[in-house]
Motif scaffolding. Structure first.
Motif, PDB file in Angstrom:
ATOM      1  N   GLU A   1       0.889  -1.157   0.000  1.00  0.00           N
ATOM      2  CA  GLU A   1       0.000   0.000   0.000  1.00  0.00           C
ATOM      3  C   GLU A   1       0.928   1.207   0.000  1.00  0.00           C
ATOM      4  OE1 GLU A   1      -4.025   0.959   2.278  1.00  0.00           O
ATOM      5  OE2 GLU A   1      -2.290   0.975   3.620  1.00  0.00           O
ATOM      6  N   VAL A   2       0.611   2.202  -0.832  1.00  0.00           N
ATOM      7  CA  VAL A   2       1.482   3.373  -0.936  1.00  0.00           C
ATOM      8  C   VAL A   2       0.671   4.649  -0.747  1.00  0.00           C
ATOM      9  CG1 VAL A   2       3.181   2.231  -2.414  1.00  0.00           C
ATOM     10  CG2 VAL A   2       1.302   3.480  -3.460  1.00  0.00           C
ATOM     11  N   ALA A   3       1.315   5.634  -0.144  1.00  0.00           N
ATOM     12  CA  ALA A   3       0.721   6.961   0.031  1.00  0.00           C
ATOM     13  C   ALA A   3       1.638   7.962  -0.659  1.00  0.00           C
ATOM     14  CB  ALA A   3       0.585   7.301   1.507  1.00  0.00           C
ATOM     15  N   PHE A   4       1.045   8.842  -1.467  1.00  0.00           N
ATOM     16  CA  PHE A   4       1.813   9.862  -2.173  1.00  0.00           C
ATOM     17  C   PHE A   4       1.567  11.223  -1.550  1.00  0.00           C
ATOM     18  CE2 PHE A   4       1.425   6.529  -5.369  1.00  0.00           C
ATOM     19  CZ  PHE A   4       2.732   6.431  -5.819  1.00  0.00           C
ATOM     20  N   LEU A   5       2.665  11.903  -1.205  1.00  0.00           N
ATOM     21  CA  LEU A   5       2.605  13.242  -0.624  1.00  0.00           C
ATOM     22  C   LEU A   5       3.464  14.167  -1.495  1.00  0.00           C
ATOM     23  CD1 LEU A   5       3.122  11.099   2.133  1.00  0.00           C
ATOM     24  CD2 LEU A   5       1.880  13.077   2.957  1.00  0.00           C
ATOM     25  N   PRO A   6       2.830  15.064  -2.276  1.00  0.00           N
ATOM     26  CA  PRO A   6       3.595  15.943  -3.152  1.00  0.00           C
ATOM     27  C   PRO A   6       4.469  16.918  -2.378  1.00  0.00           C
ATOM     28  CG  PRO A   6       1.218  16.126  -3.572  1.00  0.00           C
ATOM     29  CD  PRO A   6       1.400  15.253  -2.376  1.00  0.00           C
ATOM     30  N   ILE A   7       5.645  17.157  -2.962  1.00  0.00           N
ATOM     31  CA  ILE A   7       6.558  18.169  -2.429  1.00  0.00           C
ATOM     32  C   ILE A   7       7.306  18.742  -3.638  1.00  0.00           C
ATOM     33  CG2 ILE A   7       8.279  16.409  -1.848  1.00  0.00           C
ATOM     34  CD1 ILE A   7       9.112  18.305   0.497  1.00  0.00           C
TER      35      ILE A   7
ATOM     36  N   GLY B   1       2.521  -0.252 -12.221  1.00  0.00           N
ATOM     37  CA  GLY B   1       2.804   0.259 -10.890  1.00  0.00           C
ATOM     38  C   GLY B   1       1.587   0.966 -10.334  1.00  0.00           C
ATOM     39  N   ALA B   2       1.767   1.730  -9.286  1.00  0.00           N
ATOM     40  CA  ALA B   2       0.653   2.435  -8.654  1.00  0.00           C
ATOM     41  C   ALA B   2       0.080   3.514  -9.566  1.00  0.00           C
ATOM     42  CB  ALA B   2       1.107   3.066  -7.331  1.00  0.00           C
ATOM     43  N   ARG B   3       0.957   4.160 -10.381  1.00  0.00           N
ATOM     44  CA  ARG B   3       0.478   5.271 -11.198  1.00  0.00           C
ATOM     45  C   ARG B   3       1.063   5.284 -12.610  1.00  0.00           C
ATOM     46  NH1 ARG B   3       1.559  10.645  -8.595  1.00  0.00           N
ATOM     47  NH2 ARG B   3       3.627   9.791  -8.331  1.00  0.00           N
ATOM     48  N   GLY B   4       1.507   4.179 -13.118  1.00  0.00           N
ATOM     49  CA  GLY B   4       2.068   4.130 -14.468  1.00  0.00           C
ATOM     50  C   GLY B   4       2.824   2.839 -14.683  1.00  0.00           C
ATOM     51  N   ARG B   5       3.494   2.742 -15.833  1.00  0.00           N
ATOM     52  CA  ARG B   5       4.344   1.573 -16.102  1.00  0.00           C
ATOM     53  C   ARG B   5       5.666   1.776 -15.373  1.00  0.00           C
ATOM     54  NH1 ARG B   5       5.025  -0.514 -21.818  1.00  0.00           N
ATOM     55  NH2 ARG B   5       6.860   0.741 -21.570  1.00  0.00           N
ATOM     56  N   VAL B   6       6.166   0.716 -14.730  1.00  0.00           N
ATOM     57  CA  VAL B   6       7.397   0.818 -13.940  1.00  0.00           C
ATOM     58  C   VAL B   6       8.339  -0.339 -14.243  1.00  0.00           C
ATOM     59  CG1 VAL B   6       6.204   2.001 -12.041  1.00  0.00           C
ATOM     60  CG2 VAL B   6       6.535  -0.472 -11.924  1.00  0.00           C
TER      61      VAL B   6
ATOM     62  N   VAL C   1       9.718   5.106 -13.995  1.00  0.00           N
ATOM     63  CA  VAL C   1       8.275   5.180 -14.241  1.00  0.00           C
ATOM     64  C   VAL C   1       8.022   5.948 -15.524  1.00  0.00           C
ATOM     65  CG1 VAL C   1       7.898   7.278 -12.847  1.00  0.00           C
ATOM     66  CG2 VAL C   1       6.000   5.689 -13.233  1.00  0.00           C
ATOM     67  N   GLU C   2       7.036   5.477 -16.259  1.00  0.00           N
ATOM     68  CA  GLU C   2       6.559   6.156 -17.474  1.00  0.00           C
ATOM     69  C   GLU C   2       5.053   6.325 -17.321  1.00  0.00           C
ATOM     70  OE1 GLU C   2       7.473   4.630 -21.603  1.00  0.00           O
ATOM     71  OE2 GLU C   2       5.293   4.375 -21.548  1.00  0.00           O
ATOM     72  N   TYR C   3       4.597   7.554 -17.490  1.00  0.00           N
ATOM     73  CA  TYR C   3       3.163   7.823 -17.432  1.00  0.00           C
ATOM     74  C   TYR C   3       2.611   7.868 -18.840  1.00  0.00           C
ATOM     75  CZ  TYR C   3       4.183   9.070 -12.637  1.00  0.00           C
ATOM     76  OH  TYR C   3       4.604   9.023 -11.342  1.00  0.00           O
ATOM     77  N   GLY C   4       1.542   7.134 -19.070  1.00  0.00           N
ATOM     78  CA  GLY C   4       0.908   7.145 -20.384  1.00  0.00           C
ATOM     79  C   GLY C   4      -0.010   8.332 -20.532  1.00  0.00           C
ATOM     80  N   GLY C   5      -0.154   8.812 -21.776  1.00  0.00           N
ATOM     81  CA  GLY C   5      -0.963   9.959 -22.142  1.00  0.00           C
ATOM     82  C   GLY C   5      -2.110  10.189 -21.247  1.00  0.00           C
TER      83      GLY C   5
END
Length: 131
Positions: free
Chosen positions: A40-46, A106-111, A127-131
């Motif tokens: 389980e992952v939590a993302f906190l922007p900085i 991955g959690a938010r894209g291809r990893v 990580v690569e984010y798709g369109g």
């Protein structure tokens, strides 16, 4: 390319959020269950990056073994790339040791992960984010 996030392995995300969110004031973007990786992952922007808190949800994973052996702390650095397949091909051609030779979800894209032995002791996630 840029640093997408720094992954920090923790025993309990909610407890860790008391420090990162409540005390440091980092906003919580989302908490995501990643069943394929049993975390389980939590993302906190900085700034333009994120702190990623990673909690194993099973004892039979590399993340759980890392936590047991080394305790809580920095687990990996994630670099965002435009073309993950091309990056993996370049690394492979250069003889860099990989954990993943083929990208996965991955959690938010291809990893894909570069083995610490291939990166001077640092686990690197790409990580690569798709369109």
């Amino acid at each position: 390319m840029k640093i997408d996030h720094i992954g920090i392995v923790v025993r309990d995300i909610q407890e860790a959020l008391n420090v990162y969110e409540a005390a440091l004031g980092l906003p919580l973007r989302e908490v995501v269950d990643v069943p394929d990786d049993k975390v389980e992952v939590a993302f906190l922007p900085i700034g333009e990056s994120n702190v990623e808190l990673v909690q194993p949800t099973s004892d039979d994973t590399g993340t759980a073994r890392f936590l047991e052996k080394r305790g809580e702390g920095v687990h990996h650095i994630c670099i965002e790339v435009e073309d993950l397949d091309q990056t993996l091909g370049r690394l492979k051609a250069s003889g860099v040791r990989l954990i993943d030779e083929v990208p996965r979800r991955g959690a938010r894209g291809r990893v894909a992960f570069v083995h610490p032995k291939g990166a001077h002791g640092v686990l690197i996630e790409l990580v690569e984010y798709g369109g």
